[in-house]
Design a protein around this motif. Structure first.
Motif, PDB file in Angstrom:
ATOM      1  N   SER A   1      32.438   5.591  38.837  1.00  0.00           N
ATOM      2  CA  SER A   1      32.157   5.612  37.196  1.00  0.00           C
ATOM      3  C   SER A   1      31.865   4.239  37.072  1.00  0.00           C
ATOM      4  CB  SER A   1      33.720   5.409  36.689  1.00  0.00           C
ATOM      5  OG  SER A   1      34.496   4.262  37.010  1.00  0.00           O
TER       6      SER A   1
ATOM      7  N   ARG B   1      24.979   5.236  34.281  1.00  0.00           N
ATOM      8  CA  ARG B   1      24.468   6.666  34.221  1.00  0.00           C
ATOM      9  C   ARG B   1      25.215   7.875  34.991  1.00  0.00           C
ATOM     10  NH1 ARG B   1      18.963   4.356  36.448  1.00  0.00           N
ATOM     11  NH2 ARG B   1      20.364   2.901  37.108  1.00  0.00           N
TER      12      ARG B   1
ATOM     13  N   ASN C   1      27.604   7.475  28.589  1.00  0.00           N
ATOM     14  CA  ASN C   1      27.813   8.394  29.286  1.00  0.00           C
ATOM     15  C   ASN C   1      29.180   8.783  29.376  1.00  0.00           C
ATOM     16  OD1 ASN C   1      24.934   9.301  29.685  1.00  0.00           O
ATOM     17  ND2 ASN C   1      25.341   9.115  31.992  1.00  0.00           N
TER      18      ASN C   1
ATOM     19  N   ARG D   1      28.591  16.741  22.234  1.00  0.00           N
ATOM     20  CA  ARG D   1      29.806  16.560  23.223  1.00  0.00           C
ATOM     21  C   ARG D   1      30.778  15.914  22.498  1.00  0.00           C
ATOM     22  NH1 ARG D   1      32.997  18.720  26.588  1.00  0.00           N
ATOM     23  NH2 ARG D   1      33.448  17.792  28.406  1.00  0.00           N
TER      24      ARG D   1
ATOM     25  N   SER E   1      31.733   6.081  31.248  1.00  0.00           N
ATOM     26  CA  SER E   1      30.811   5.593  32.370  1.00  0.00           C
ATOM     27  C   SER E   1      30.519   4.286  32.130  1.00  0.00           C
ATOM     28  CB  SER E   1      29.608   6.463  32.465  1.00  0.00           C
ATOM     29  OG  SER E   1      30.005   7.846  32.778  1.00  0.00           O
TER      30      SER E   1
ATOM     31  N   TYR F   1      36.323  14.188  31.571  1.00  0.00           N
ATOM     32  CA  TYR F   1      37.376  14.316  30.391  1.00  0.00           C
ATOM     33  C   TYR F   1      38.610  15.114  30.888  1.00  0.00           C
ATOM     34  CZ  TYR F   1      38.971  17.015  26.215  1.00  0.00           C
ATOM     35  OH  TYR F   1      39.617  17.800  25.156  1.00  0.00           O
TER      36      TYR F   1
ATOM     37  N   GLY G   1      28.022  10.758  35.482  1.00  0.00           N
ATOM     38  CA  GLY G   1      28.580  11.686  34.554  1.00  0.00           C
ATOM     39  C   GLY G   1      27.347  12.463  33.731  1.00  0.00           C
ATOM     40  N   GLU G   2      27.648  12.772  32.361  1.00  0.00           N
ATOM     41  CA  GLU G   2      26.872  13.384  31.560  1.00  0.00           C
ATOM     42  C   GLU G   2      26.803  12.780  30.209  1.00  0.00           C
ATOM     43  OE1 GLU G   2      29.043  16.663  28.818  1.00  0.00           O
ATOM     44  OE2 GLU G   2      30.953  16.057  30.192  1.00  0.00           O
ATOM     45  N   PRO G   3      25.612  12.931  29.490  1.00  0.00           N
ATOM     46  CA  PRO G   3      25.357  12.217  28.390  1.00  0.00           C
ATOM     47  C   PRO G   3      26.582  12.433  27.236  1.00  0.00           C
ATOM     48  CG  PRO G   3      23.161  12.910  29.385  1.00  0.00           C
ATOM     49  CD  PRO G   3      24.610  13.585  30.084  1.00  0.00           C
ATOM     50  N   PHE G   4      27.179  11.349  26.595  1.00  0.00           N
ATOM     51  CA  PHE G   4      27.998  11.779  25.706  1.00  0.00           C
ATOM     52  C   PHE G   4      27.310  11.971  24.225  1.00  0.00           C
ATOM     53  CE2 PHE G   4      32.151   9.855  23.555  1.00  0.00           C
ATOM     54  CZ  PHE G   4      32.850  11.108  23.536  1.00  0.00           C
ATOM     55  N   THR G   5      26.578  13.045  24.150  1.00  0.00           N
ATOM     56  CA  THR G   5      25.786  13.169  23.298  1.00  0.00           C
ATOM     57  C   THR G   5      26.552  13.530  21.787  1.00  0.00           C
ATOM     58  OG1 THR G   5      25.875  15.747  23.485  1.00  0.00           O
ATOM     59  CG2 THR G   5      24.210  14.437  24.595  1.00  0.00           C
TER      60      THR G   5
END
Length: 169
Positions: free
Chosen positions: A38, A42, A2, A51, A24, A6, A44-48
């Motif tokens: 931090s 889990r 995650n 992204r 994360s 940014y 924050g957002e998934p670092f897909t």
């Protein structure tokens, strides 16, 4: 993995104008940490992949950036994903620098193959856990006196730790 946060432009996490990725997850749990939220892997957002490519496009096309900085959490707990992203960044912009913050000491990083690979891609690593008893707000780019600014290429070339001495900023 995650992404906790940014910042497209910052002057606080390294020299010059830098994009900053907050990764994360951290198991160091340093008392007095400025970002305990931090620590969760889990958060924050998934670092897909989408992204990752979006941020990569932004930072590689930003004409004023001097580089990127990986913060946390601790990016070395997610070394494999960070390494893949930094390699793409390096391929696209070899002229820019990579800084990374970690609670690990440099000597610990280079004994673990996955973490060592990420470390070798960095120009500067700020290493060591934050120690509240050694807090010093006058130090550039770090919070406590035990933390070092490691010049990674010079350290690799000499076989001994080489630190940057920036003075007051």
């Amino acid at each position: 993995m995650n992404l906790f946060g940014y910042i497209p432009e910052s002057v606080n996490e390294g020299t010059g104008l830098r994009a900053v990725l907050f990764i994360s997850g951290c198991r160091h749990a340093c008392p007095g940490c400025f970002s305990p939220d931090s620590w969760s892997f889990r958060a924050g957002e998934p670092f897909t992949e989408e992204r990752q490519q979006q941020i990569l496009h932004e930072v590689t096309n930003h004409p004023l950036l001097d580089g990127v900085t990986l913060c946390g959490g601790d990016p070395f707990f997610s070394a494999a994903t960070c390494t893949r992203w930094v390699r793409q960044f390096r391929d696209a912009r070899p002229d820019l620098t990579v800084w990374a913050y970690t609670g690990f000491e440099y000597e610990e990083l280079i004994t673990d193959p996955e973490r060592a690979e990420l470390a070798q891609l960095c120009d500067v690593i700020i290493d060591g856990r934050y120690l509240a008893a050694e807090r010093d707000v006058s130090l550039p780019f770090r919070g406590s006196r035990n933390q070092r600014l490691i010049d990674v290429p010079a350290t690799q070339a000499s076989g001994t730790i080489v630190t940057l001495h920036l003075g007051a900023v």
